[in-house]
Design an enzyme around this catalytic site. Structure first.
Site, mmCIF file in Angstrom:
data_model
loop_
_atom_site.group_PDB
_atom_site.id
_atom_site.type_symbol
_atom_site.label_atom_id
_atom_site.label_comp_id
_atom_site.label_asym_id
_atom_site.label_seq_id
_atom_site.Cartn_x
_atom_site.Cartn_y
_atom_site.Cartn_z
ATOM 1 N N HIS A 260 16.279 55.245 23.839
ATOM 2 C CA HIS A 260 17.120 56.203 24.557
ATOM 3 C C HIS A 260 17.084 55.860 26.042
ATOM 4 C CE1 HIS A 260 16.853 59.858 27.183
ATOM 5 N NE2 HIS A 260 18.057 60.041 26.693
ATOM 6 N N VAL B 49 20.924 58.106 32.740
ATOM 7 C CA VAL B 49 20.931 58.202 34.200
ATOM 8 C C VAL B 49 22.053 59.167 34.583
ATOM 9 C CG1 VAL B 49 19.836 56.050 34.920
ATOM 10 C CG2 VAL B 49 22.224 56.011 34.229
ATOM 11 N N ARG B 50 21.778 60.048 35.530
ATOM 12 C CA ARG B 50 22.740 61.107 35.811
ATOM 13 C C ARG B 50 22.643 61.568 37.265
ATOM 14 N NH1 ARG B 50 18.400 62.595 32.895
ATOM 15 N NH2 ARG B 50 17.090 64.257 33.765
#
Length: 301
Positions: A106, A109-110
């Site tokens: 998994h 990035v945000r």
């Protein structure tokens, strides 16, 4: 924030393209495309693969959405921002390989912006993200390679970053009701705005761009390993833990559902098959039992 927001968006869409191309090259199958829009504002592009020869399910998702009021999952740690209009963008991926000897992975990035809603207020931004590895039949060299890539990505930002974000990952991806970690960890960070926009964005880019060198060498080493139906059954059983974490604890899943996000995209993170068995325990001394020695925080480098 408009110019910076465009810069983040351009990097995110480029990252999605680069990762999909690399996965297509190694996985021998093409990703589908599904563009979507959100009624309250924004939209995204879901890149997905189902039933491939190497990746049984893979999702590399870009979204750029906005809303009029921060949902509870975003404002719980920031009560002073409750009620503000917001904008969020990010790339999130989950890969569920077919071969049980290739780990699930998994990465996310945000960037999140809570816009000023009254006179005297300022826009508040923060970055977040990370990557983590979930093997079914772990190999020491694979886990150490993954963590070494994470360590090297963060070295330019200070010697404290890897141990700090590694511990945060161990703490976050923990199934409290099972008393075990989801996998062997990696990196996790949130609420990052230390030093302003540029250093925070630079660190986030480093995390996103370390995904391919951290993960693809493991896939190449393990994708042709022979496996049995019993190996697949254990993989499906352990995938159940992935489902439990995503539905009970994962902030991203909760945020997506609470904010009226696109359900099909949110639940693409789920494995294509999973099973549960009542009070099942692996036989001592087996390869399946060996996994449980890894489901607790350890130092890998």
């Amino acid at each position: 924030m408009s110019v910076q927001e465009d810069t983040v968006r351009d990097w995110l869409t480029g990252l999605q393209t680069d990762i999909v191309q690399a996965l297509e090259n190694i996985g021998g199958a093409r990703f589908g495309n599904d563009s979507w829009t959100r009624e309250e504002g924004g939209g995204g592009l879901s890149r997905y693969l189902e039933n491939g020869p190497v990746f049984e399910r893979a999702a590399v998702l870009f979204s750029h959405v906005q809303g009029k009021k921060l949902p509870p999952s975003a404002s719980a740690h920031r009560p002073h921002l409750a009620g503000r209009p917001w904008r969020a963008m990010g790339v999130s991926l989950v890969i569920h390989p077919r071969n049980p000897f290739v780990p699930t992975v998994h990465m996310n990035v945000r960037c999140f912006v809570a816009h000023a809603s009254a006179a005297g207020e300022e826009d508040v931004f923060w970055f977040g993200g990370g990557l983590d590895l979930t093997p079914y039949y772990p190999f020491e060299e694979d886990v150490r390679h993954f963590h070494q890539a994470c360590h090297e990505a963060l070295q330019p930002f200070g010697a404290d970053k890897y141990p700090r974000y590694k511990k945060a990952c161990d703490d976050y991806f923990y199934l409290k009701h099972r008393g075990e970690t989801r996998g062997v960890g990696g990196l996790f960070f949130d609420d990052l705005n230390e030093g302003g926009f540029e250093p925070s964005f630079a660190l986030t880019r480093a995390v996103g761009e370390c995904f391919l060198p951290a993960y693809l060498p493991i896939v190449e080493r393990r994708m042709n390993t022979p496996y049995t139906e019993a190996n697949r059954e254990f993989q499906a059983y352990r995938r159940g833990r992935y489902v439990e974490f995503n539905l009970v604890f994962d902030r991203g899943t909760l945020f997506g559902l609470q904010s009226g996000g696109r359900t099909e995209s949110i639940l693409l993170s789920m494995p294509p098959t999973a099973t549960w068995k009542y009070n099942w325990q692996p036989e001592p001394g087996t390869a399946e039992a060996a996994l449980y020695d890894y489901l607790k925080p350890r130092e890998w480098i």
